[in-house]
Design a protein around this motif. Structure first.
Motif, PDB file in Angstrom:
ATOM      1  N   GLY A 111      -6.685   2.461  16.934  1.00 41.38           N
ATOM      2  CA  GLY A 111      -7.036   1.981  15.613  1.00 41.38           C
ATOM      3  C   GLY A 111      -5.854   1.446  14.845  1.00 41.38           C
ATOM      4  O   GLY A 111      -5.817   1.496  13.612  1.00 41.38           O
ATOM      5  N   LEU A 112      -4.873   0.910  15.565  1.00 43.57           N
ATOM      6  CA  LEU A 112      -3.637   0.446  14.947  1.00 43.57           C
ATOM      7  C   LEU A 112      -3.620  -1.073  14.888  1.00 43.57           C
ATOM      8  O   LEU A 112      -3.970  -1.750  15.861  1.00 43.57           O
ATOM      9  N   SER A 113      -3.246  -1.619  13.745  1.00 43.44           N
ATOM     10  CA  SER A 113      -3.119  -3.064  13.574  1.00 43.44           C
ATOM     11  C   SER A 113      -1.723  -3.370  13.052  1.00 43.44           C
ATOM     12  O   SER A 113      -1.236  -2.706  12.136  1.00 43.44           O
ATOM     13  N   VAL A 114      -1.079  -4.355  13.654  1.00 46.43           N
ATOM     14  CA  VAL A 114       0.282  -4.735  13.289  1.00 46.43           C
ATOM     15  C   VAL A 114       0.237  -6.080  12.578  1.00 46.43           C
ATOM     16  O   VAL A 114      -0.311  -7.057  13.105  1.00 46.43           O
ATOM     17  N   ILE A 115       0.800  -6.131  11.369  1.00 47.20           N
ATOM     18  CA  ILE A 115       0.821  -7.354  10.557  1.00 47.20           C
ATOM     19  C   ILE A 115       2.267  -7.826  10.466  1.00 47.20           C
ATOM     20  O   ILE A 115       3.132  -7.101   9.969  1.00 47.20           O
ATOM     21  N   ASP A 116       2.535  -9.031  10.969  1.00 48.69           N
ATOM     22  CA  ASP A 116       3.874  -9.624  10.878  1.00 48.69           C
ATOM     23  C   ASP A 116       3.947 -10.471   9.610  1.00 48.69           C
ATOM     24  O   ASP A 116       3.174 -11.427   9.438  1.00 48.69           O
ATOM     25  N   VAL A 117       4.889 -10.127   8.737  1.00 45.87           N
ATOM     26  CA  VAL A 117       5.049 -10.806   7.443  1.00 45.87           C
ATOM     27  C   VAL A 117       6.393 -11.522   7.451  1.00 45.87           C
ATOM     28  O   VAL A 117       7.449 -10.890   7.653  1.00 45.87           O
ATOM     29  N   VAL A 118       6.386 -12.817   7.221  1.00 44.45           N
ATOM     30  CA  VAL A 118       7.614 -13.609   7.162  1.00 44.45           C
ATOM     31  C   VAL A 118       7.927 -13.899   5.695  1.00 44.45           C
ATOM     32  O   VAL A 118       7.164 -14.603   5.025  1.00 44.45           O
ATOM     33  N   PRO A 119       9.026 -13.377   5.163  1.00 43.06           N
ATOM     34  CA  PRO A 119       9.381 -13.665   3.765  1.00 43.06           C
ATOM     35  C   PRO A 119       9.903 -15.086   3.619  1.00 43.06           C
ATOM     36  O   PRO A 119      10.293 -15.745   4.592  1.00 43.06           O
ATOM     37  N   THR A 120       9.941 -15.549   2.385  1.00 47.68           N
ATOM     38  CA  THR A 120      10.527 -16.871   2.112  1.00 47.68           C
ATOM     39  C   THR A 120      12.045 -16.808   2.054  1.00 47.68           C
ATOM     40  O   THR A 120      12.710 -17.827   2.238  1.00 47.68           O
ATOM     41  N   GLY A 121      12.600 -15.635   1.797  1.00 45.92           N
ATOM     42  CA  GLY A 121      14.044 -15.480   1.699  1.00 45.92           C
ATOM     43  C   GLY A 121      14.631 -14.909   2.969  1.00 45.92           C
ATOM     44  O   GLY A 121      13.929 -14.382   3.841  1.00 45.92           O
ATOM     45  N   ALA A 122      15.955 -15.012   3.081  1.00 43.27           N
ATOM     46  CA  ALA A 122      16.656 -14.470   4.234  1.00 43.27           C
ATOM     47  C   ALA A 122      16.635 -12.943   4.193  1.00 43.27           C
ATOM     48  O   ALA A 122      16.391 -12.337   3.136  1.00 43.27           O
ATOM     49  N   PRO A 123      16.878 -12.286   5.332  1.00 37.96           N
ATOM     50  CA  PRO A 123      16.817 -10.821   5.354  1.00 37.96           C
ATOM     51  C   PRO A 123      17.758 -10.166   4.361  1.00 37.96           C
ATOM     52  O   PRO A 123      17.449  -9.083   3.842  1.00 37.96           O
ATOM     53  N   GLN A 124      18.893 -10.781   4.065  1.00 36.42           N
ATOM     54  CA  GLN A 124      19.878 -10.160   3.187  1.00 36.42           C
ATOM     55  C   GLN A 124      19.729 -10.579   1.723  1.00 36.42           C
ATOM     56  O   GLN A 124      20.496 -10.121   0.880  1.00 36.42           O
ATOM     57  N   ASP A 125      18.736 -11.431   1.423  1.00 37.44           N
ATOM     58  CA  ASP A 125      18.540 -11.862   0.045  1.00 37.44           C
ATOM     59  C   ASP A 125      17.967 -10.722  -0.790  1.00 37.44           C
ATOM     60  O   ASP A 125      17.189  -9.893  -0.308  1.00 37.44           O
ATOM     61  N   GLU A 126      18.352 -10.700  -2.066  1.00 39.46           N
ATOM     62  CA  GLU A 126      17.807  -9.695  -2.974  1.00 39.46           C
ATOM     63  C   GLU A 126      16.302  -9.896  -3.160  1.00 39.46           C
ATOM     64  O   GLU A 126      15.575  -8.925  -3.410  1.00 39.46           O
ATOM     65  N   ALA A 127      15.825 -11.146  -3.038  1.00 38.22           N
ATOM     66  CA  ALA A 127      14.393 -11.410  -3.176  1.00 38.22           C
ATOM     67  C   ALA A 127      13.596 -10.716  -2.072  1.00 38.22           C
ATOM     68  O   ALA A 127      12.472 -10.256  -2.307  1.00 38.22           O
ATOM     69  N   THR A 128      14.177 -10.608  -0.883  1.00 37.22           N
ATOM     70  CA  THR A 128      13.486  -9.913   0.206  1.00 37.22           C
ATOM     71  C   THR A 128      13.391  -8.425  -0.075  1.00 37.22           C
ATOM     72  O   THR A 128      12.364  -7.787   0.179  1.00 37.22           O
ATOM     73  N   SER A 129      14.447  -7.840  -0.620  1.00 38.76           N
ATOM     74  CA  SER A 129      14.405  -6.419  -1.006  1.00 38.76           C
ATOM     75  C   SER A 129      13.352  -6.192  -2.088  1.00 38.76           C
ATOM     76  O   SER A 129      12.616  -5.189  -2.057  1.00 38.76           O
ATOM     77  N   ALA A 130      13.263  -7.135  -3.038  1.00 35.57           N
ATOM     78  CA  ALA A 130      12.247  -7.007  -4.090  1.00 35.57           C
ATOM     79  C   ALA A 130      10.837  -7.118  -3.503  1.00 35.57           C
ATOM     80  O   ALA A 130       9.912  -6.422  -3.964  1.00 35.57           O
ATOM     81  N   LEU A 131      10.673  -7.962  -2.479  1.00 37.62           N
ATOM     82  CA  LEU A 131       9.363  -8.087  -1.835  1.00 37.62           C
ATOM     83  C   LEU A 131       8.957  -6.773  -1.155  1.00 37.62           C
ATOM     84  O   LEU A 131       7.798  -6.344  -1.268  1.00 37.62           O
ATOM     85  N   ILE A 132       9.884  -6.132  -0.478  1.00 34.86           N
ATOM     86  CA  ILE A 132       9.584  -4.855   0.185  1.00 34.86           C
ATOM     87  C   ILE A 132       9.145  -3.820  -0.853  1.00 34.86           C
ATOM     88  O   ILE A 132       8.162  -3.092  -0.655  1.00 34.86           O
ATOM     89  N   THR A 133       9.856  -3.762  -1.961  1.00 33.43           N
ATOM     90  CA  THR A 133       9.494  -2.817  -3.020  1.00 33.43           C
ATOM     91  C   THR A 133       8.118  -3.124  -3.588  1.00 33.43           C
ATOM     92  O   THR A 133       7.304  -2.211  -3.830  1.00 33.43           O
ATOM     93  N   HIS A 134       7.822  -4.410  -3.775  1.00 32.22           N
ATOM     94  CA  HIS A 134       6.516  -4.813  -4.315  1.00 32.22           C
ATOM     95  C   HIS A 134       5.391  -4.440  -3.353  1.00 32.22           C
ATOM     96  O   HIS A 134       4.328  -3.941  -3.781  1.00 32.22           O
ATOM     97  N   LEU A 135       5.584  -4.668  -2.072  1.00 31.63           N
ATOM     98  CA  LEU A 135       4.551  -4.325  -1.098  1.00 31.63           C
ATOM     99  C   LEU A 135       4.288  -2.817  -1.078  1.00 31.63           C
ATOM    100  O   LEU A 135       3.129  -2.375  -1.023  1.00 31.63           O
ATOM    101  N   ARG A 136       5.354  -2.025  -1.133  1.00 35.01           N
ATOM    102  CA  ARG A 136       5.201  -0.577  -1.036  1.00 35.01           C
ATOM    103  C   ARG A 136       4.615   0.044  -2.300  1.00 35.01           C
ATOM    104  O   ARG A 136       3.836   1.003  -2.220  1.00 35.01           O
ATOM    105  N   LYS A 137       4.967  -0.490  -3.435  1.00 36.31           N
ATOM    106  CA  LYS A 137       4.537   0.144  -4.686  1.00 36.31           C
ATOM    107  C   LYS A 137       3.246  -0.439  -5.248  1.00 36.31           C
ATOM    108  O   LYS A 137       2.524   0.260  -5.976  1.00 36.31           O
ATOM    109  N   ASP A 138       2.935  -1.679  -4.927  1.00 35.40           N
ATOM    110  CA  ASP A 138       1.789  -2.326  -5.554  1.00 35.40           C
ATOM    111  C   ASP A 138       0.713  -2.745  -4.542  1.00 35.40           C
ATOM    112  O   ASP A 138      -0.449  -2.333  -4.651  1.00 35.40           O
ATOM    113  N   VAL A 139       1.093  -3.554  -3.570  1.00 36.78           N
ATOM    114  CA  VAL A 139       0.106  -4.164  -2.685  1.00 36.78           C
ATOM    115  C   VAL A 139      -0.533  -3.132  -1.761  1.00 36.78           C
ATOM    116  O   VAL A 139      -1.768  -3.032  -1.668  1.00 36.78           O
TER     117      VAL A 139
END
Length: 858
Positions: free
Chosen positions: A471-499
């Motif tokens: 019953g496991l599903s894997v979702i691959d998410v490609v951000p618009t920013g590079a892995p080291q961009d602060e925007a990518t860190s903000a996206l991870i926080t948004h996904l975990r806390k809101d989405v």
């Protein structure tokens, strides 16, 4: 310490033979077993670790490391028939290689997203059967060679991913020889003797060899990362040469004052040797402070570096006096030996203190200037440190990726091609692991996928069908920013806390946000949160050790502040060079990026230990002079003048050793090298040379203040060894207490009113063949305390591995031991201090009965 030095000196061949036997005994199993370094680690409790564990348990084939084979054509399209045949044949050969679980091609219906819009760049995914650190390097190298064999004039093939990066790091060159050569040049200039240059290097190499072999064998019984031996070599080589340098310098000074080689060796070990032991144990304590973080790789790195330092201390107090016995007075150059042998008969040996004051007069001009302009110098030093520390305010922690690799490497080229063809986020996709507990959760999963695609900062999100069994599903998410961009860190926080919480609400769906990028952020957040606790532990331990050594409150606090200033300035240099990119590309260390997440805690542990070394060697001489004269200004002048040149030479050696590691081609090690070299330079040439003596002049006699209640309970530990009994020459002492401008020792003072310092404390009787010994009860108590501390660390480590019976046994022993220790140790300390106090007020008749003018222990 004098008994050990005398025994090693007299049994020098036996000691050298024992060290040779030790190296052979360690080398034989090392050659047989090899090493078992592993970069595998987990962060229990963190969301990225939970995602990886769930994926590993349910879909082990998908949990292996995933790397990319990037193909790019300069003309035409990746879909051309000739290109397609060549690439497909290459992918088939890669899929058949060992350790490869599967290869997902860019051709076919599922491969459309893997081809860029212009059709010139595409990538295939190689999934290995294990995580990157567990894949044999030979298997990864075989994949790289097989893929790149398909290249031609129009087709470029590059590879990226963690396994490929680790295989490339294994080819970095060793640069320890550069540091050794530079250290040898400095030692030759300082000593003017070939043997004087070789001796510290021999001791450091022997200690480092034993330490690294022991670390390699330890990798079979505990998890040690591949960086552990390099960091251990970085620290062990620097401190090993410096510790030998301090002792050899004191030995040469003794020879020049007319002492016999054995007497000079015993005095050197009983003074500088004590300081080396104390400084080395301080470094070990700071490195073992990494255990409080409870992060496996960092704890292992602290243990490995502490092991290397411990071997250097043991070599300095055993192997070095044996080698001194072998070489004798040949450590002096010809001119110095001639000056000693041609001394006019009947002049006797000049007192050691007289020699010290003569040397101080010859090089005390700087100490005089610091005393005269102490406020100005203190402000100037603070300004320099502040300017260097400013970049540290923008410190951003993270984990390096292929984008920080040097230009021309296959990982950097693959990273750039993916960024150009698919956007920067394609180099660090996020992995959402969703577990469906019931068929009705499919609708919740659909809502999650839709919400993720519409979230700001997401370039694309693709999901595979849920597995029937897990019953496991894997979702691959490609951000618009590079892995080291602060925007990518903000996206991870948004996904975990809101989405994710919104999608889980009202359903049985469980979702974890993972992937390499998320794991890097989790590690940075974890270490940043534990940094204040770690800093408090090592500062408290360092202050306690210095308080015991120097019987002072302000000296340890001043040392702690200096250590923090040196650390802040070194972090500023690291940020400017690696995060801002000032010169990193020129040195072949890649482009700008965040600072490695674990670097601050490891550097703080190392820097606090090394800074305490310089503080011990500087203040111990000041404290010795203070005990003799009770004149704060004189103590600071003499201490700075007599140790300044030695500390500067030791610092230059460490800077050369640390800088040599920058040219090894590995960015993480280069960050350590630059940071430590900058810290040592700032510490030695700005803080210990200017700021510390300036502040001590401003603080005056308060430097040596200790509350009465602390005086009673603190144990008495002498790191200056047996004090010399020669008094300060009467004329010099009298001049120090008279008014008017005058010059004494290394400095000139102007218009100082007559001050009669309090009389020095009477010294206990001292005979030629004996030295004061601590009561056995105190030694037993402290050994008990030490081994209980080892049991405590044992309990601390095993407590998180679940070895129940051994864990409970350790806990019980610690509890009983600490309870008994709390009741007995204060009594032992008070009784020992009382005995020493009784000795200090004993009549001085015995000391005047047998003057012995040539006594080397006076």
């Amino acid at each position: 310490m004098s008994a050990l030095a005398r025994w090693c000196f007299r049994h020098r061949l036996l000691v050298v033979g024992l060290w040779a036997a030790l190296l052979v005994a360690l080398a034989v199993p090392y050659a047989t077993l090899g090493t078992s370094y592993s970069d595998a680690f987990s962060l229990p409790g963190l969301e990225s670790s939970k995602a990886q564990a769930r994926l590993q348990a349910s879909e082990p084939r998908q949990a292996g490391d995933t790397d990319q084979i990037v193909v790019h054509v300069s003309d035409g399209s990746i879909q051309d028939a000739a290109v397609r045949r060549k690439v497909t044949s290459m992918l088939d050969r890669v899929a058949a290689l060992p350790s490869v679980a599967s290869v997902t091609s860019m051709y076919g219906p599922a491969g459309v997203p893997r081809i860029s819009e212009d059709g010139r760049t595409a990538y295939a995914t190689v999934t290995f059967d294990a995580q990157a650190e567990r894949i044999p390097a030979a298997d990864v190298t075989r994949v790289i060679d097989t893929a790149r064999a398909a290249r031609d004039a129009d087709l470029r093939v590059e590879l990226g991913g963690q396994a490929v990066s680790l295989a490339a790091e294994g080819k970095t060159q060793s640069t320890e020889a550069i540091g050794l050569a530079a250290a040898g040049i400095i030692l030759f200039v300082a000593f003017g003797s070939l043997l004087g240059m070789l001796l510290p290097l021999l001791v450091a190499i022997a200690a480092l060899g034993a330490g690294l072999i022991a670390i390699g064998l330890t990798s079979h019984v505990m998890t040690l990362g591949s960086d552990a031996p390099t960091v251990a070599a970085l620290i062990g080589l620097g401190v090993g040469i410096d510790y030998a340098l301090f002792i050899v310098t004191r030995y040469r000074t003794g020879l020049q004052t007319g002492l016999a080689p054995e007497q000079a060796a015993v005095r050197a070990l009983d003074t500088s040797g004590r300081a080396v032991v104390f400084a080395g144990l301080t470094v070990v304590t700071a490195l073992l402070g990494l255990l409080v973080l409870r992060v496996g790789p960092l704890s292992a790195m602290g243990i490995s570096a502490a092991t290397a330092v411990l071997f250097t201390v043991i070599a300095a107090v055993t192997l070095l006096p044996a080698l001194l016995g072998l070489f004798g007075d040949r450590l002096l150059n010809r001119r110095q030996r001639r000056a000693v042998t041609t001394r006019a008969p009947g002049t006797g040996h000049p007192p050691l203190n007289t020699q010290r004051h003569a040397m101080a007069r010859s090089r005390g001009g700087w100490a005089e200037q610091v005393e005269r302009h102490r406020t100005l110098f203190a402000l100037a030093a603070l300004l320099v440190v502040t300017v260097l520390s400013l970049p540290a305010l923008s410190l951003r922690l993270g984990t390096l990726d292929a984008g920080n690799d040097p230009k021309g490497t296959t990982t950097r080229t693959a990273y750039d091609l993916l960024a150009q063809g698919f956007g920067p986020g394609s180099n660090g996709p996020l992995v959402l692991v969703a577990h469906l507990s019931a068929p009705s959760d499919v609708s919740a999963l659909d809502r999650l996928i839709s919400a993720v695609r519409s979230a700001p900062g997401v370039a694309s999100a693709t999901a595979g069908p849920p597995a029937a069994k897990s019953g496991l599903s894997v979702i691959d998410v490609v951000p618009t920013g590079a892995p080291q961009d602060e925007a990518t860190s903000a996206l991870i926080t948004h996904l975990r806390k809101d989405v994710v919480p919104a999608a889980e609400r009202g359903s049985g769906l469980t979702v974890y946000v993972g992937g390499t990028t998320a794991a890097s952020g989790d590690l940075a957040d974890l270490l940043a949160g534990k940094l204040p606790m770690f800093l408090g532990v090592i500062v408290a331990l360092g202050c306690l050790l210095l308080m015991v050594a120097f019987r002072s409150v302000l000296v340890p606090l001043t040392a702690a502040v200096m250590n923090l200033l040196a650390s802040a300035a070194s972090f500023g240099v690291v940020v400017a060079m690696f995060q801002w990119g000032w010169g990193s590309e020129l040195l072949g260390l890649g482009k700008a990026g965040p600072v490695e997440a674990e670097l601050p805690v490891i550097m703080l542990a190392i820097l606090f230990g090394l800074s305490m070394d310089y503080q011990v060697f500087l203040v111990s001489r000041m404290h010795e002079e203070w005990e003799h004269t009770r004149d704060n200004r004189r103590a600071i002048r003499i201490g700075q003048a007599e140790t300044g040149r030695l500390i500067n030479a030791a610092a230059l050696i460490m800077i050369c050793v640390f800088t040599a590691f920058v040219f090894g081609g590995e960015r993480v090690i280069a960050e350590y090298g630059v940071g430590l070299a900058a810290a040592v330079a700032i510490d030695a040439f700005v803080l210990r040379t200017v700021l510390v003596p300036s502040l001590m002049h401003l603080l005056g006699r308060a430097n040596w203040w200790l509350p009465a209640w602390l005086e009673r309970i603190l144990p008495r530990v002498s790191i200056e060894g047996t004090p010399s009994r020669e008094p300060v020459p009467a004329g010099a002492a009298r001049a120090e207490r008279t008014a008017g401008p005058h010059r004494t020792g290394a400095a000139t003072t102007t218009r100082r009113p007559a001050v009669v310092p309090p009389p020095a404390r009477p010294e206990p009787p001292l005979r030629q063949d004996s030295t004061p010994r601590a009561p056995k009860s105190v030694a037993v108590a402290y050994l008990w305390w030490f081994f209980l501390g080892l049991f405590g660390m044992h309990h601390f480590y095993l407590g998180r591995t679940g070895r129940g019976l051994l864990h409970l046994c350790s806990l019980g022993i610690c509890g009983l031991g600490w309870l008994a220790d709390a009741l007995t140790l204060p009594h032992h300390v008070r009784s020992a201090n009382a005995r020493i106090a009784l000795q200090s007020i004993a009549p001085q008749a015995d000391t005047t009965a047998d003057p012995a003018p040539n006594d080397s222990f006076r």
